[in-house]
Design a protein around this motif. Sequence first.
Motif, PDB file in Angstrom:
ATOM      1  N   GLY A 165       0.784  -1.223   0.000  1.00 10.72           N
ATOM      2  CA  GLY A 165       0.000   0.000   0.000  1.00 10.72           C
ATOM      3  C   GLY A 165       0.818   1.276   0.000  1.00 10.72           C
ATOM      4  N   GLU A 166       2.146   1.158   0.155  1.00  8.63           N
ATOM      5  CA  GLU A 166       3.006   2.356   0.089  1.00  8.63           C
ATOM      6  C   GLU A 166       3.683   2.370  -1.286  1.00  8.63           C
ATOM      7  N   TRP A 167       3.092   3.153  -2.188  1.00  9.33           N
ATOM      8  CA  TRP A 167       3.544   3.147  -3.584  1.00  9.33           C
ATOM      9  C   TRP A 167       4.678   4.134  -3.770  1.00  9.33           C
ATOM     10  N   LYS A 168       5.825   3.588  -4.203  1.00  6.59           N
ATOM     11  CA  LYS A 168       7.030   4.406  -4.362  1.00  6.59           C
ATOM     12  C   LYS A 168       7.526   4.379  -5.803  1.00  6.59           C
ATOM     13  N   TRP A 169       8.133   5.503  -6.199  1.00 11.74           N
ATOM     14  CA  TRP A 169       8.866   5.552  -7.477  1.00 11.74           C
ATOM     15  C   TRP A 169      10.198   4.856  -7.264  1.00 11.74           C
ATOM     16  N   VAL A 170      10.487   3.864  -8.094  1.00  9.62           N
ATOM     17  CA  VAL A 170      11.655   3.026  -7.828  1.00  9.62           C
ATOM     18  C   VAL A 170      12.976   3.742  -8.121  1.00  9.62           C
ATOM     19  N   ASN A 171      12.976   4.759  -8.997  1.00  8.25           N
ATOM     20  CA  ASN A 171      14.252   5.419  -9.311  1.00  8.25           C
ATOM     21  C   ASN A 171      14.702   6.345  -8.185  1.00  8.25           C
ATOM     22  N   THR A 172      13.767   6.853  -7.393  1.00  8.58           N
ATOM     23  CA  THR A 172      14.124   7.769  -6.308  1.00  8.58           C
ATOM     24  C   THR A 172      13.805   7.186  -4.930  1.00  8.58           C
ATOM     25  N   ASP A 173      13.098   6.060  -4.881  1.00 13.44           N
ATOM     26  CA  ASP A 173      12.655   5.450  -3.617  1.00 13.44           C
ATOM     27  C   ASP A 173      11.825   6.440  -2.785  1.00 13.44           C
ATOM     28  N   THR A 174      10.971   7.208  -3.465  1.00 14.69           N
ATOM     29  CA  THR A 174      10.120   8.181  -2.772  1.00 14.69           C
ATOM     30  C   THR A 174       8.648   7.839  -2.995  1.00 14.69           C
ATOM     31  N   VAL A 175       7.824   8.107  -1.984  1.00 17.18           N
ATOM     32  CA  VAL A 175       6.397   7.829  -2.071  1.00 17.18           C
ATOM     33  C   VAL A 175       5.769   8.728  -3.138  1.00 17.18           C
ATOM     34  N   ALA A 176       4.922   8.145  -3.984  1.00 19.40           N
ATOM     35  CA  ALA A 176       4.273   8.898  -5.053  1.00 19.40           C
ATOM     36  C   ALA A 176       3.308   9.924  -4.462  1.00 19.40           C
ATOM     37  N   GLU A 177       3.465  11.180  -4.847  1.00 19.21           N
ATOM     38  CA  GLU A 177       2.538  12.229  -4.393  1.00 19.21           C
ATOM     39  C   GLU A 177       1.378  12.337  -5.375  1.00 19.21           C
ATOM     40  N   PHE A 178       1.700  12.567  -6.640  1.00 18.19           N
ATOM     41  CA  PHE A 178       0.643  12.557  -7.654  1.00 18.19           C
ATOM     42  C   PHE A 178       0.352  11.106  -8.038  1.00 18.19           C
ATOM     43  N   THR A 179      -0.921  10.730  -8.084  1.00 21.25           N
ATOM     44  CA  THR A 179      -1.302   9.414  -8.599  1.00 21.25           C
ATOM     45  C   THR A 179      -2.554   9.552  -9.456  1.00 21.25           C
ATOM     46  N   ASP A 180      -2.797   8.576 -10.295  1.00 24.44           N
ATOM     47  CA  ASP A 180      -3.962   8.593 -11.189  1.00 24.44           C
ATOM     48  C   ASP A 180      -4.545   7.183 -11.309  1.00 24.44           C
ATOM     49  N   TRP A 181      -4.758   6.556 -10.145  1.00 24.37           N
ATOM     50  CA  TRP A 181      -5.335   5.211 -10.142  1.00 24.37           C
ATOM     51  C   TRP A 181      -6.738   5.231 -10.736  1.00 24.37           C
ATOM     52  N   ASP A 182      -7.056   4.195 -11.496  1.00 24.94           N
ATOM     53  CA  ASP A 182      -8.450   3.958 -11.827  1.00 24.94           C
ATOM     54  C   ASP A 182      -9.197   3.725 -10.515  1.00 24.94           C
ATOM     55  N   PRO A 183     -10.469   4.118 -10.437  1.00 20.02           N
ATOM     56  CA  PRO A 183     -11.214   3.936  -9.174  1.00 20.02           C
ATOM     57  C   PRO A 183     -11.215   2.484  -8.682  1.00 20.02           C
ATOM     58  N   SER A 184     -11.042   1.523  -9.568  1.00 19.17           N
ATOM     59  CA  SER A 184     -11.045   0.105  -9.174  1.00 19.17           C
ATOM     60  C   SER A 184      -9.675  -0.375  -8.677  1.00 19.17           C
ATOM     61  N   GLN A 185      -8.660   0.487  -8.729  1.00 17.45           N
ATOM     62  CA  GLN A 185      -7.282   0.108  -8.427  1.00 17.45           C
ATOM     63  C   GLN A 185      -6.697   1.024  -7.348  1.00 17.45           C
ATOM     64  N   PRO A 186      -5.616   0.662  -6.631  1.00 14.33           N
ATOM     65  CA  PRO A 186      -5.090  -0.701  -6.630  1.00 14.33           C
ATOM     66  C   PRO A 186      -6.042  -1.602  -5.848  1.00 14.33           C
ATOM     67  N   ASP A 187      -6.169  -2.848  -6.275  1.00 14.54           N
ATOM     68  CA  ASP A 187      -7.054  -3.773  -5.564  1.00 14.54           C
ATOM     69  C   ASP A 187      -6.213  -4.708  -4.696  1.00 14.54           C
ATOM     70  N   PRO A 188      -6.749  -5.082  -3.549  1.00  7.69           N
ATOM     71  CA  PRO A 188      -5.961  -5.860  -2.590  1.00  7.69           C
ATOM     72  C   PRO A 188      -5.596  -7.225  -3.149  1.00  7.69           C
ATOM     73  N   SER A 189      -4.313  -7.424  -3.306  1.00  7.22           N
ATOM     74  CA  SER A 189      -3.836  -8.658  -3.928  1.00  7.22           C
ATOM     75  C   SER A 189      -2.323  -8.615  -3.980  1.00  7.22           C
ATOM     76  N   GLU A 190      -1.753  -9.668  -4.531  1.00 11.59           N
ATOM     77  CA  GLU A 190      -0.305  -9.710  -4.729  1.00 11.59           C
ATOM     78  C   GLU A 190       0.040  -9.005  -6.037  1.00 11.59           C
ATOM     79  N   GLU A 191      -0.281  -7.750  -6.109  1.00  6.02           N
ATOM     80  CA  GLU A 191      -0.028  -6.991  -7.331  1.00  6.02           C
ATOM     81  C   GLU A 191       0.758  -5.755  -6.941  1.00  6.02           C
ATOM     82  N   ASP A 192       2.075  -5.825  -7.072  1.00  5.86           N
ATOM     83  CA  ASP A 192       2.947  -4.805  -6.487  1.00  5.86           C
ATOM     84  C   ASP A 192       3.563  -3.846  -7.491  1.00  5.86           C
ATOM     85  N   CYS A 193       3.148  -3.918  -8.758  1.00  8.62           N
ATOM     86  CA  CYS A 193       3.770  -3.037  -9.747  1.00  8.62           C
ATOM     87  C   CYS A 193       2.706  -2.260 -10.528  1.00  8.62           C
ATOM     88  N   GLY A 194       3.032  -1.015 -10.871  1.00  7.98           N
ATOM     89  CA  GLY A 194       2.063  -0.095 -11.476  1.00  7.98           C
ATOM     90  C   GLY A 194       2.166  -0.040 -12.995  1.00  7.98           C
TER      91      GLY A 194
END
Length: 159
Positions: free
Chosen positions: A95-124
């Motif tokens: 649940g803590e979504w980070k940009w991998v190049n900077t290891d910083t938590v994403a401030e701007f996001t544009d998730w579809d309302p159905s996402q992220p859904d609880p599961s083993e899905e760790d990449c955007g």
Amino acid sequence: MLHRFLLICFVWFGSGHCDDVSECFDGWVAYEGSCYLFGHDAVPFAEAKHFCEQHHQSYLVNIGSADENNFLKAYLRGLKHKVWWMGLSDHEKEGEWKWVNTDTVAEFTDWDPSQPDPSEEDCGVFWLAFDFRWGDVPCTSNFTPVCEMGTQINTDIIG
Ligand SMILES: [Ca+2]
Ligand SMILES: [Ca+2]
């Protein structure tokens, strides 16, 4: 290649007439100080990250603003692939979504309302099904990378 093109441009037209010279390497797309490369082959997230590193030490795209996101979504609508990796992951902490190049938590996001859904899905990803709003998927899925790097024009001219 970039060096030579700029040199020809300066010789023939003078530096004041080179405004439309791309600030990016061949095959890359320029927007607001960054260059983007849209991959052709669908690979897992880790390989997509490696693909970017092998191309001018770039990184899977880090989306810093709505402007950048809108540019990318509009561009992707013109390409054939349906799902594209971005450099976003919550594999360290669920649940803590980070940009991998900077290891910083994403401030701007544009998730579809159905996402992220609880599961083993760790990449955007950018997802055509959501008009390229974001979704999360298993990192082992195969999708095409979007790579980003800063424009190189200043460093190339100076040295
Ligand atoms: Ca960016
Ligand atoms: Ca998902």
